[in-house]
Structure formats: structure tokens, C-alpha cells
Design an enzyme around this catalytic site. Sequence first.
Site, PDB file in Angstrom:
ATOM      1  N   LYS A 143      11.623  -4.513   5.068  1.00 50.21           N
ATOM      2  CA  LYS A 143      12.663  -5.004   4.156  1.00 50.21           C
ATOM      3  C   LYS A 143      12.353  -4.671   2.703  1.00 50.21           C
ATOM      4  O   LYS A 143      13.242  -4.481   1.905  1.00 50.21           O
ATOM      5  CB  LYS A 143      12.808  -6.521   4.285  1.00 50.21           C
ATOM      6  CG  LYS A 143      13.457  -6.980   5.576  1.00 50.21           C
ATOM      7  CD  LYS A 143      13.830  -8.452   5.485  1.00 50.21           C
ATOM      8  CE  LYS A 143      14.593  -8.883   6.714  1.00 50.21           C
ATOM      9  NZ  LYS A 143      14.826 -10.325   6.732  1.00 50.21           N
ATOM     10  N   ARG A 161      -0.131  -9.443  -3.022  1.00 53.70           N
ATOM     11  CA  ARG A 161       1.223  -9.923  -2.718  1.00 53.70           C
ATOM     12  C   ARG A 161       1.112 -11.358  -2.243  1.00 53.70           C
ATOM     13  O   ARG A 161       0.083 -11.736  -1.657  1.00 53.70           O
ATOM     14  CB  ARG A 161       1.800  -9.047  -1.606  1.00 53.70           C
ATOM     15  CG  ARG A 161       3.241  -9.312  -1.301  1.00 53.70           C
ATOM     16  CD  ARG A 161       3.713  -8.412  -0.174  1.00 53.70           C
ATOM     17  NE  ARG A 161       5.151  -8.474  -0.036  1.00 53.70           N
ATOM     18  CZ  ARG A 161       5.829  -7.976   0.978  1.00 53.70           C
ATOM     19  NH1 ARG A 161       5.186  -7.340   1.945  1.00 53.70           N
ATOM     20  NH2 ARG A 161       7.131  -8.098   1.038  1.00 53.70           N
ATOM     21  N   HIS A 209      -8.656  -0.558   2.634  1.00 57.19           N
ATOM     22  CA  HIS A 209      -8.448  -2.010   2.732  1.00 57.19           C
ATOM     23  C   HIS A 209      -9.786  -2.740   2.694  1.00 57.19           C
ATOM     24  O   HIS A 209      -9.825  -3.966   2.788  1.00 57.19           O
ATOM     25  CB  HIS A 209      -7.781  -2.374   4.066  1.00 57.19           C
ATOM     26  CG  HIS A 209      -6.376  -1.864   4.231  1.00 57.19           C
ATOM     27  ND1 HIS A 209      -5.412  -1.996   3.277  1.00 57.19           N
ATOM     28  CD2 HIS A 209      -5.767  -1.267   5.297  1.00 57.19           C
ATOM     29  CE1 HIS A 209      -4.270  -1.486   3.730  1.00 57.19           C
ATOM     30  NE2 HIS A 209      -4.468  -1.034   4.950  1.00 57.19           N
ATOM     31  N   THR A 250       0.827  -1.216   0.000  1.00 57.82           N
ATOM     32  CA  THR A 250       0.000   0.000   0.000  1.00 57.82           C
ATOM     33  C   THR A 250       0.862   1.267   0.000  1.00 57.82           C
ATOM     34  O   THR A 250       0.637   2.180  -0.803  1.00 57.82           O
ATOM     35  CB  THR A 250      -0.893   0.030   1.269  1.00 57.82           C
ATOM     36  OG1 THR A 250      -1.325  -1.295   1.575  1.00 57.82           O
ATOM     37  CG2 THR A 250      -2.064   0.957   1.108  1.00 57.82           C
ATOM     38  N   THR A 251       1.837   1.314   0.888  1.00 56.98           N
ATOM     39  CA  THR A 251       2.657   2.519   1.051  1.00 56.98           C
ATOM     40  C   THR A 251       3.403   2.832  -0.249  1.00 56.98           C
ATOM     41  O   THR A 251       3.473   3.987  -0.688  1.00 56.98           O
ATOM     42  CB  THR A 251       3.678   2.297   2.196  1.00 56.98           C
ATOM     43  OG1 THR A 251       2.983   1.739   3.322  1.00 56.98           O
ATOM     44  CG2 THR A 251       4.359   3.574   2.601  1.00 56.98           C
TER      45      THR A 251
HETATM   46  P1  A3P Z   1       7.974  -6.131   4.387  1.00 58.54           P
HETATM   47  O1  A3P Z   1       7.409  -6.157   5.763  1.00 58.54           O
HETATM   48  O2  A3P Z   1       8.005  -7.486   3.752  1.00 58.54           O
HETATM   49  O3  A3P Z   1       9.286  -5.454   4.285  1.00 58.54           O
HETATM   50  P2  A3P Z   1       1.824  -1.951   3.294  1.00 58.54           P
HETATM   51  O4  A3P Z   1       2.384  -0.674   2.780  1.00 58.54           O
HETATM   52  O5  A3P Z   1       0.681  -2.484   2.512  1.00 58.54           O
HETATM   53  O6  A3P Z   1       1.601  -1.894   4.754  1.00 58.54           O
HETATM   54  O7  A3P Z   1       2.967  -3.041   3.039  1.00 58.54           O
HETATM   55  C1  A3P Z   1       4.159  -3.001   3.770  1.00 58.54           C
HETATM   56  C2  A3P Z   1       5.199  -3.812   3.037  1.00 58.54           C
HETATM   57  O8  A3P Z   1       5.628  -3.088   1.879  1.00 58.54           O
HETATM   58  C3  A3P Z   1       6.421  -4.025   3.895  1.00 58.54           C
HETATM   59  O9  A3P Z   1       6.977  -5.265   3.481  1.00 58.54           O
HETATM   60  C4  A3P Z   1       7.282  -2.833   3.494  1.00 58.54           C
HETATM   61  O10 A3P Z   1       8.641  -2.979   3.800  1.00 58.54           O
HETATM   62  C5  A3P Z   1       7.040  -2.812   2.001  1.00 58.54           C
HETATM   63  N1  A3P Z   1       7.329  -1.517   1.392  1.00 58.54           N
HETATM   64  C6  A3P Z   1       7.155  -0.286   1.926  1.00 58.54           C
HETATM   65  N2  A3P Z   1       7.562   0.656   1.070  1.00 58.54           N
HETATM   66  C7  A3P Z   1       8.009   0.033  -0.026  1.00 58.54           C
HETATM   67  C8  A3P Z   1       8.585   0.482  -1.251  1.00 58.54           C
HETATM   68  N3  A3P Z   1       8.780   1.761  -1.491  1.00 58.54           N
HETATM   69  N4  A3P Z   1       8.928  -0.460  -2.161  1.00 58.54           N
HETATM   70  C9  A3P Z   1       8.730  -1.780  -1.918  1.00 58.54           C
HETATM   71  N5  A3P Z   1       8.214  -2.266  -0.778  1.00 58.54           N
HETATM   72  C10 A3P Z   1       7.848  -1.369   0.161  1.00 58.54           C
END
Ligand code: A3P
Length: 307
Positions: free
Chosen positions: A270, A133, A111, A51-52
Site C-alpha cells: 500500500k 517506521r 538489515h 528499504t525498497t
Molecule cells: P506496506 O506493506 O505498508 O504497504 P521494505 O521495502 O523495507 O520491505 O518495506 C516495504 C514497505 O514499504 C511496504 O509497506 C511497501 O508497500 C512500502 N513501499 C514500497 N515501495 C515504496 C515507495 N516507493 N514509496 C513508499 N512506500 C513504499
Amino acid sequence: KGKGWMTDHLVHYKGFWLTPFGALKGLMLIREHFKAKPGDIFLTTFPKSGTTWLKALIFATVNRTRYDFSTHPLLKNCPHDCFPFLDAYINENQPISNLDTLPSPRLFATHIPYPLLPTSMIYSGSCFVYICRNPKDVLVSKWVFMNKLRPKELPPLSLEEAFELFCEGISHYGPYWEHVLGFWKASLEYPDKILFLRYEEMKKEPLVYLKRLAEFFGQPFSPEEESEGVIHEIIRLCSFENLSSLEVNKTKVKRFNNQLVIENRDFFRKGKVGDWQNHLTSEMIERLDQITEEKLHGTGLTFNLSE
Ligand code: A3P
């Protein structure tokens, strides 16, 4: 009776697990106060699916002529501040009066599972992006994230407990598979309205998918933009490495619904494909893969279960 990952319990509502004061209230607020309009862009995700990242990519893409990359809002603001969750936005802005005056295109994330969204949203002329994912990485990412949010006086949730709950479908906005399948089937029915993306593919070929996103929004990159390197600038700006290194994403917090406080750094862990290999046992992998195969059987949706 609710079951929980934290202290607040999840309640079962029309087949999905929601927090009563966050998600369920948010859904009711959307139904009561929100009217989608042509041009709106909705980012829809299961939590921890990217999402981010997609918030940053979409915000940077649709506003690419508005901002300079050296002073870009994403350098000083967390993606969640630039691109709000619809339910949280309505909740935080009561009484709601400004929804119609927000700049176009309005960008909102949610969500909330597809079957629970008001059907008017899909017929409103707006468009939806869904990113999914692989469930093993979602589970691990969510388990770590939930433990960060868990009150210090409670013992951490073990991976075994988190795994059991996830397999039973008990997860915020879960079951995971029903969430993904709701948007997958809708994307087959309305391919011009719903773009279905995968985290793993975007990591492999961000350029291909960023172009697809821009085309989907009716704003394809021009040959001049391509030659000026705009696509590469956006990918670099929104990369995990760049966003996670920014001061705002290392030190500041984000408040949701006027109560839940999350440190921005917890949105960036990560950012890799396949971290499940460092955490799940072979029994867990086998069981989760089996559930995934059963749930997706005959739907046309497949996952590369080994990556
Ligand atoms: P991990 O915990 O496997 O590292 P959401 O944004 O939906 O909450 O998802 C969070 C997941 O996206 C986390 O995965 C986070 O590290 C990863 N994430 C956040 N920013 C990202 C980016 N710019 N590129 C790729 N993955 C990213």
C-alpha cells in the site's frame, strides 16, 4: 532452540533474532570478506520500514548525472537489483573477488543490527542512512509479507500470532526496538556518518528529505538541477505509484542468497502511513504503544503513536 515466522527458524544471537542460513551466515561473510571504504553508502533498515523506496531514491540521487529519466535503470529493474543487500551479494558472489572493482560510490543495504556490524565499518569514512517506521505499520506490513512467503502447505500466520511474536521481540533482525535504538544512538554519536530518517516524515515532505540525503552524500542539488526539476523527477520516479506500476515490479521475481525467491510485487503493498488502523484491535494498539513508550523512554527518540 529457534522460533519462527515461516518454516525456517530464527536463532537468538547476541540479543537479536536471525535466520541461521540467511542473516547469520551473511553477517559472518561480511566479517570475513568485507572492508568498507570511504565513499561507500550503506542503507540500513529494519525489514518493512521503507528499504525498497530508499534504495530507489538513493540510487537515483547518486547516479543522477549518469542516467536519463526516460531510460532509467529503475524503469526496467527492481530497486533490489540496482542496490544489493551486502550479505546476499557476498553470499551470491563466492568466491568474492570483485568487491573492490565495483563502481563508486558502492551502494549496499543491510538489515543487520548496528551492534552486530563490524566497528571498522563506522570508522571507514563511509556513510550510513537508516530509515525507521512506526512499529504498528511495520508489524502489519511484515505480517502480510510473511504470509506471502509462507509455503502454501502451511496455514497462514494469524495476526494474533504475528503480534505476539513481534511484541516478544521475535522477528527477523528483531527485537524491533533494539534495532531502531541501536542506529538512533549511533546517529547521535556520529551525526556526520549516520543519517536517521523516518518513513512518515519522508512521505509528508519528500522534497525536504531528498535534499537532505543529497547533502549528506556531499552531492547537494545545484540551483540548475532544482530549476530543471531534477528533484521532482527523482521523487516521481521512485514513488510508490510509479514503481508499483512498472512491468518489472508486477511480473518479475527476485532471488536472494541463491534460494529465497520473492515476487517483486510483494515489495509494494500500500505504501501508506497508518494502515495499522485497518487491522489492529484497540487492545493490540494499547499494548504495542505501551511497549514502545517503555522502550523509548529517556532515549530522545519519539514516535507519533497516533499516525
Ligand atoms: P506496506 O506493506 O505498508 O504497504 P521494505 O521495502 O523495507 O520491505 O518495506 C516495504 C514497505 O514499504 C511496504 O509497506 C511497501 O508497500 C512500502 N513501499 C514500497 N515501495 C515504496 C515507495 N516507493 N514509496 C513508499 N512506500 C513504499
